[in-house]
Design an enzyme around this catalytic site. Structure first.
Site, short mmCIF file in Angstrom:
data_model
loop_
_atom_site.label_atom_id
_atom_site.label_comp_id
_atom_site.label_asym_id
_atom_site.label_seq_id
_atom_site.Cartn_x
_atom_site.Cartn_y
_atom_site.Cartn_z
N ASP A 208 0.81 -1.22 0.00
CA ASP A 208 0.00 0.00 0.00
C ASP A 208 0.84 1.27 0.00
OD1 ASP A 208 -2.77 -0.70 0.22
OD2 ASP A 208 -2.32 -1.51 2.20
C1 BGC Z 1 0.01 1.53 6.34
C2 BGC Z 1 -0.10 0.30 5.52
C3 BGC Z 1 -1.54 0.03 5.29
C4 BGC Z 1 -2.22 1.24 4.69
C5 BGC Z 1 -3.69 0.97 4.57
C6 BGC Z 1 -0.68 2.66 5.64
O1 BGC Z 1 -0.56 3.83 6.38
O2 BGC Z 1 1.35 1.81 6.56
O3 BGC Z 1 0.51 -0.81 6.15
O4 BGC Z 1 -1.68 -1.04 4.43
O5 BGC Z 1 -2.01 2.38 5.45
O6 BGC Z 1 -4.43 2.03 4.14
C1 NOJ Z 2 -1.67 -3.77 5.35
C2 NOJ Z 2 -2.83 -3.94 4.44
O1 NOJ Z 2 -3.94 -4.37 5.16
C3 NOJ Z 2 -2.51 -4.91 3.34
O2 NOJ Z 2 -3.56 -4.97 2.43
C4 NOJ Z 2 -1.23 -4.53 2.64
O3 NOJ Z 2 -0.98 -5.50 1.67
C5 NOJ Z 2 -0.10 -4.37 3.61
N1 NOJ Z 2 -0.47 -3.45 4.61
C6 NOJ Z 2 1.20 -3.93 2.95
O4 NOJ Z 2 1.21 -2.59 2.64
#
Ligand code: BGC
Ligand code: NOJ
Length: 823
Positions: free
Chosen positions: A493
């Site tokens: 993400d």
């Molecule tokens: C986090 C990620 C997460 C994402 C979801 C980010 O701020 O670091 O791990 O998947 O938000 O929206």
């Molecule tokens: C947490 C999110 O829930 C997941 O969808 C994503 O793949 C990981 N973060 C990595 O960014």
């Protein structure tokens, strides 16, 4: 340092001191009514949706930690009248936090028991949600171990949430005027907003007669006081306050005298009730709640017999579920995670996606599309019917062009418009989820089930059509190197290649200011091949040769693009940015190698025969593996890069910026297992296994019985420190890595594959797997070195390593597997 121990026999983790490094939590509930409970009775409850139907209040990220819970106070009235110190306390330690003479918390499967002893009074409380019920039970047993009678007051306490947990923490100009309760026969009913559009209320009831109650927080706590020293408890009184606005709570006051050696049970029930619109009020002309349904439940469940029975039903339910996959290996860390905790965590991730935990507020996110599809991979064997329902819900949020809302609300099942879509990996995960479901169940008709697009009536198409749309979504969005365009982000993400954000507070996930026609993802390319290969197999079963050819060609073509543009020489590249420059390449100053494409390209079958998979995995080992797990990328980004987005917003070593993002580690374990490297796979498995890490819980900080999303990497100030336990794709993927790939018991479309890849020093292991109505009792023994497999069923050798048909109508078979060859 440890704070407790595993009681494997009783399937519990036992915590021996209340001040764990973080609240160590458990989940209560099975399908609709849920609660989070910490080892000191903190946490909250909700019905279906942690944001929209929050029953009790909780304050995240507070000081002291873990404020708000299912609290009980014990007041020793005699000690109070003698002016003695410590005359009241909480048997769960919080919220009073007076030292206890004895403390123990047992987190079990769907229940938690907390025992606190002080001044020769023992109190044990068990908290759970009975199967198929919309309430939770707290059953306390108090015992007087003194030589004199004990004159006691007990106080229960919860703070009600005004339903929408986001609004509840926001809209105070309204909230402080709307709270309403009723109290009848000692039951406290919370009915805020019931007068208008809501048709639900909650209630807190107690099995013994009460002396008084409070429902206005200020009346209970007293001005400027906290939960640790409520005025009512201090004074031993109650005023029977009725909340009007402000902060409605539920608090009972009970007086008890316990003779020496005497025990007494007190049961509380905290519940949620919906009334039909027509039967909202006791009399249509009144504003009085119709309480009949709650009352009939209370009549039963305030009795010990019902409660004891419900708790044993819950235990049997879990015995049955876990009975689908049980192993006995030489390694206790594997056994307890596989047989119990990992499967239990998989259920939690399936139920909540990433919505409500100690680290997820229950407000921000609903069910993730990508997340839920992956959670299902580890869950499908437990309750295939629920997996089926989830698949149809997920597919129903997909749009006609194959794209998917990134999240949807569990209550409305509608996509979340605020976040929208354009995470270009999302649609492909649906293919993996459906494939896993078919492999487990053989439920081929599901593919012809009609499912709407974006929940629009009239738009229904078959599930197969949806899967095809997922594949087309990628094919319709290829970039300059014929690799998939990344969109806002793929699995990672935080790798935001189309968002050049310079404004603080802009969301990296929803801000896109680049055209999106250049940045590409090698990760999605690997995921695509994996998905397309499943579509080839699925189409073969459907005897749909045209589709078989189409998917096969698409997969082959994508593989060529990867070799041409996605291979960096010693590992797979990660992506191309908006300027067309590679990410995750030796040519980069930082972030030269990423874990994700190594895992996914190899799982998709790339490089297994030409040595490149080995080369990539060796690079992972050399550059990314650490003593606490495999970090996400290296070198960590030391500064903010406009072209890469959120990943570079984290200080080095945390989260996606070179943290050990545990979700990705099992991909490497699986890749090693695919190359026959059982020992290497298991070595990685051990690094992040929470049971192994229990020994240094003071460093790890999170619960030793569940995986955390992230362990700080070697560039961090605190390497080895975990965060964000419970709700992570790590649960499902680790379960797959160990159960399907290392131990090798793997459902496939036409049967059960048995393909263990275990280290040389293991003599073997035993497993029981229930699969398509047959119990497979599997006995693996090593007879020599190497990986040669010989399998026989009920004594008769079979060819190959897949059990396609079980002879006769047998419901149980013995499978003997020998590994290695005798020299
Ligand atoms: C986090 C990620 C997460 C994402 C979801 C980010 O701020 O670091 O791990 O998947 O938000 O929206
Ligand atoms: C947490 C999110 O829930 C997941 O969808 C994503 O793949 C990981 N973060 C990595 O960014």
């Amino acid at each position: 340092m440890k704070f407790g121990y595993f009681d494997d026999q009783n399937r519990e983790y036992v915590i021996q001191q209340p001040n764990t490094p973080l609240p160590w939590i458990n989940f209560l509930g099975n399908e609709k009514y849920f609660g989070i409970i910490s080892n000191t009775a903190g946490g909250y409850s909700f019905y279906q949706d942690a944001r929209l139907r929050r029953i009790t209040r909780y304050r995240y990220n507070n000081a002291p930690l873990d404020v708000g819970g299912r609290y009980l106070y014990i007041r020793d009235n005699k000690a109070a009248s003698l002016g003695q110190e410590d005359y009241y306390w909480s048997p769960s330690w919080q919220p009073v936090r007076k030292d206890l003479d004895q403390y123990q918390c047992r987190h079990g499967l769907g229940y938690t028991t907390i025992l606190g002893k002080k001044n020769d009074l023992i109190c044990e409380g068990s908290y759970f949600v009975p199967l198929n019920q919309d309430f939770e039970v707290w059953r306390f047993t108090l015992k007087n171990q003194r030589k004199q009678p004990a004159d006691l007051s007990l106080y229960s306490a919860v703070e009600f949430c005004l339903w929408d947990a986001a609004d509840d923490q926001n809209n105070f100009q309204r909230n402080l005027s709307i709270g309403e309760v009723e109290v009848e026969d000692g039951v406290i009913y919370h009915k805020t907003e019931y007068r208008e559009r809501r048709n639900h209320y909650s209630y807190l009831a107690c099995s013994v007669p009460i002396k008084g109650f409070e429902t206005q927080r200020e009346a209970f706590l007293g001005p400027y006081r906290g939960w640790e020293n409520p005025l009512a408890v201090e004074k031993g009184t109650t005023e029977n306050s009725l909340a009007h606005g402000w902060q409605p709570i539920g608090a009972h006051h009970i007086r008890l005298t316990l003779q020496p050696g005497e025990s007494q049970e007190v049961i509380f029930i905290l519940g949620y009730q919906e009334n039909s619109r027509k039967k909202k009020f006791s009399d249509p002309e009144s504003q009085i709640l119709n309480k009949s349904e709650a009352k009939s439940k209370l009549k039963m469940y305030l009795n010990s017999d019902y409660v004891v029975n419900a708790l044993s039903e819950l235990k049997e339910y879990w015995d049955d579920l876990l009975g689908v996959y049980q192993v006995n290996t030489p390694d206790p860390h594997i056994d307890r995670m596989v047989n119990l905790w990992n499967q239990y965590q998989v259920m939690a991730t399936f139920n909540f996606s990433r919505s409500a935990s100690y680290f997820e507020s229950g407000i921000g996110r609903g069910m993730g599309f990508r997340d839920s599809n992956q959670d299902l991979l580890g869950f499908v064997h437990l309750i295939p019917e629920r997996a089926r329902e989830r698949i149809l819900d997920l597919a129903g949020t997909q749009k006609e062009d194959g794209s998917a809302y990134h999240q949807y609300s569990p209550l409305t099942k509608r996509g979340n418009d605020a976040v929208g879509s354009d995470f270009n990996d999302d649609p492909l995960w649906l293919v993996l989820a459906v494939a896993a479901y078919l492999k487990e169940t053989e439920d081929w008709p599901i593919l012809d089930n009609l499912v709407p697009y974006d929940n629009q009536p009239g738009s229904e198409k078959t599930l197969f059509h949806h899967l095809n749309a997922s594949i087309n979504f990628t094919l319709d969005r290829l970039g300059p190197h014929e690799l998939p365009l990344i969109g806002r982000a793929d699995w990672n993400d935080c790798l935001n290649l189309n968002c050049y954000s310079t404004e603080p507070g802009q969301s990296f996930q929803t801000t896109t200011n680049k055209g999106g026609k250049t940045a590409e993802s090698v990760f999605i390319a690997g995921l695509f091949i994996l998905a397309a290969n499943e579509m080839v197999k699925i189409s073969k079963f459907r005897k749909d040769e045209i589709s078989v050819n189409r998917y096969q060609k698409a997969a082959e073509k994508m593989e060529l693009s990867i070799w041409e543009h996605g291979w960096d020489g010693e590992w797979f590249k990660r992506a191309y940015d908006d300027a067309g420059a590679p990410v995750g390449s030796r040519s980069c100053a930082e972030g030269q190698i990423f874990i994700e494409p190594q895992g996914f390209c190899i799982m998709a079958g790339l490089g297994l025969r030409n040595g490149k998979a080995r080369m990539a995995l060796d690079s992972v080992n050399e550059r990314l593996a650490t003593e606490h797990g495999i970090v996400l990328q290296q070198p960590a980004y030391s500064k903010y890069y406009l072209n890469l987005g959120e990943i570079t917003s984290y200080p080095p070593g945390y989260k996606e910026n070179a943290g050990i993002f545990c979700h990705t580690n099992p991909w490497i374990m699986i890749a090693e297992a695919m190359l026959g490297e059982g020992k290497k796979a298991l070595d990685y498995y051990h690094l992040i296994n929470p049971s192994v890490r229990e020994e240094f819980s003071d460093l790890h900080k999170c619960e030793p019985y569940v995986y955390a999303q992230m362990i700080a990497g070697r560039d961090a100030a605190t390497p080895g420190e975990a965060k964000n336990s419970w709700l992570t794709g790590t649960a499902a993927w680790n379960f797959l890595a160990i159960s399907q790939w290392i131990l090798g018991i793997r459902p496939d479309y036409d049967g059960l594959i048995i393909d263990p890849v275990i280290p040389e020093e293991w003599n073997g292991f035993q497993a029981v797997r229930k699969f398509r109505n047959v119990t497979y009792k599997i006995n693996v023994s090593r007879i020599g070195q190497g990986d040669d497999l010989k399998i026989s069923i009920d004594g008769k050798p079979i060819r190959g390593n897949i059990i396609k048909r079980v002879p006769g109508d047998l419901s149980e078979i013995e499978v003997d597997v020998s590994i290695g060859s005798v020299t």
